[in-house]
Design a protein around this motif. Structure first.
Motif, PDB file in Angstrom:
ATOM      1  N   PHE A 108       5.817  19.775   5.420  1.00 50.80           N
ATOM      2  CA  PHE A 108       7.185  20.395   5.621  1.00 50.80           C
ATOM      3  C   PHE A 108       7.557  20.312   3.828  1.00 50.80           C
ATOM      4  CE2 PHE A 108      10.414  21.986   8.616  1.00 50.80           C
ATOM      5  CZ  PHE A 108      11.555  21.938   7.801  1.00 50.80           C
ATOM      6  N   ASN A 109       7.891  21.826   3.484  1.00 48.57           N
ATOM      7  CA  ASN A 109       8.375  21.853   2.136  1.00 48.57           C
ATOM      8  C   ASN A 109      10.289  21.668   2.455  1.00 48.57           C
ATOM      9  OD1 ASN A 109       9.400  22.593  -0.421  1.00 48.57           O
ATOM     10  ND2 ASN A 109       8.011  24.508  -0.303  1.00 48.57           N
ATOM     11  N   ASP A 110      10.614  20.502   1.602  1.00 51.41           N
ATOM     12  CA  ASP A 110      12.015  20.331   1.874  1.00 51.41           C
ATOM     13  C   ASP A 110      12.664  20.739   0.634  1.00 51.41           C
ATOM     14  OD1 ASP A 110      13.800  18.858   3.374  1.00 51.41           O
ATOM     15  OD2 ASP A 110      14.131  17.123   2.031  1.00 51.41           O
ATOM     16  N   SER A 111      12.244  21.481  -0.076  1.00 48.70           N
ATOM     17  CA  SER A 111      12.648  22.358  -1.305  1.00 48.70           C
ATOM     18  C   SER A 111      13.264  23.712  -1.074  1.00 48.70           C
ATOM     19  CB  SER A 111      11.894  22.218  -2.623  1.00 48.70           C
ATOM     20  OG  SER A 111      11.648  21.068  -2.952  1.00 48.70           O
ATOM     21  N   GLU A 112      12.548  24.014   0.100  1.00 47.26           N
ATOM     22  CA  GLU A 112      12.680  25.549   0.508  1.00 47.26           C
ATOM     23  C   GLU A 112      14.097  25.801   1.087  1.00 47.26           C
ATOM     24  OE1 GLU A 112      11.146  28.349  -0.157  1.00 47.26           O
ATOM     25  OE2 GLU A 112       9.847  27.525  -1.305  1.00 47.26           O
ATOM     26  N   PRO A 113      14.286  24.945   2.354  1.00 44.09           N
ATOM     27  CA  PRO A 113      13.396  24.146   3.248  1.00 44.09           C
ATOM     28  C   PRO A 113      12.636  25.093   4.145  1.00 44.09           C
ATOM     29  CG  PRO A 113      15.492  23.852   4.052  1.00 44.09           C
ATOM     30  CD  PRO A 113      15.729  25.037   2.935  1.00 44.09           C
TER      31      PRO A 113
END
Length: 205
Positions: A108-113
């Motif tokens: 999971f990309n938590d920066s997008e998120p």
């Protein structure tokens, strides 16, 4: 001699049939893939149960056939970021699947998120990447143990290995990420499903 030959021939035919599925035999003993000085570590996690999702240790269930809403039973591990690489390893066994298109493992990309990579299974045993739909492997049928390794080099690539063989490579942006696994209804999927995970390990490089 004829009886022995017959047994050998039957075994050879069975092995050939398994090879055709893309998932051959039981997964080997757990060990990180790719060389290069991996160090094991134990990130913290939280348990997520939503909708009809139920978590009992490393058994993850979706108990309903609801084809809408948030239906999930997962472990969500702590964020990671920076240079180097992170590796996840775990073995799953689907003990029942009356539904289809169930996500098993996510990066999971938590920066997008948002989910960056999702490995899901269809009824019948096809493993596929949810984003793009590419087939990762076949033969992940009910009762079959399958070892999954993901190797993530942030800002470079994300690789998925099935039973030790590289099956999928995906370009990776920078950012903060985390691992999740269990049983999660994709947007086009539904339960019920029961997935048992084992041999979960993490390394960093």
């Amino acid at each position: 001699m004829s009886r022995l030959f017959s047994r050998v021939r039957v075994f050879a035919l069975a092995a050939a049939a398994l090879t055709a599925t893309g998932i051959v035999g039981a997964p080997s003993a757990g060990a990180q893939v790719e060389s290069g000085g991996w160090t094991s570590y134990s990130p913290s996690f939280t348990v997520q149960e939503r909708g009809c999702g139920v978590v009992n240790g490393l058994t993850f269930q979706l108990t309903c056939s609801t084809a809408s809403g948030d239906q999930r039973a997962e472990r969500r591990y702590a964020n990671y970021s920076g240079g180097g690489a992170r590796q996840f390893e775990g073995t799953f066994r689907i003990s029942s699947l009356a539904g289809t298109r169930i996500s098993l493992k996510q990066t999971f990309n938590d920066s997008e998120p948002g989910p960056f990579f999702m490995l899901a299974v269809e009824r019948g045993g096809r493993l596929y990447a949810v984003h793009g739909g590419a087939t990762v492997a076949t033969g992940a049928t009910v009762g079959t143990s399958v070892r999954v390794n993901t190797v993530h080099r942030i800002g470079n690539n994300h690789k998925t290995y099935i039973n030790g063989s590289l099956k999928h490579t995906y370009a990776s942006p920078g950012g903060n990420f985390y691992d999740k696994f269990g049983a999660y209804r994709t947007s086009s999927g539904q339960g019920p499903a029961t997935v048992v995970w084992s041999g979960v390990k993490f390394w960093r490089q």
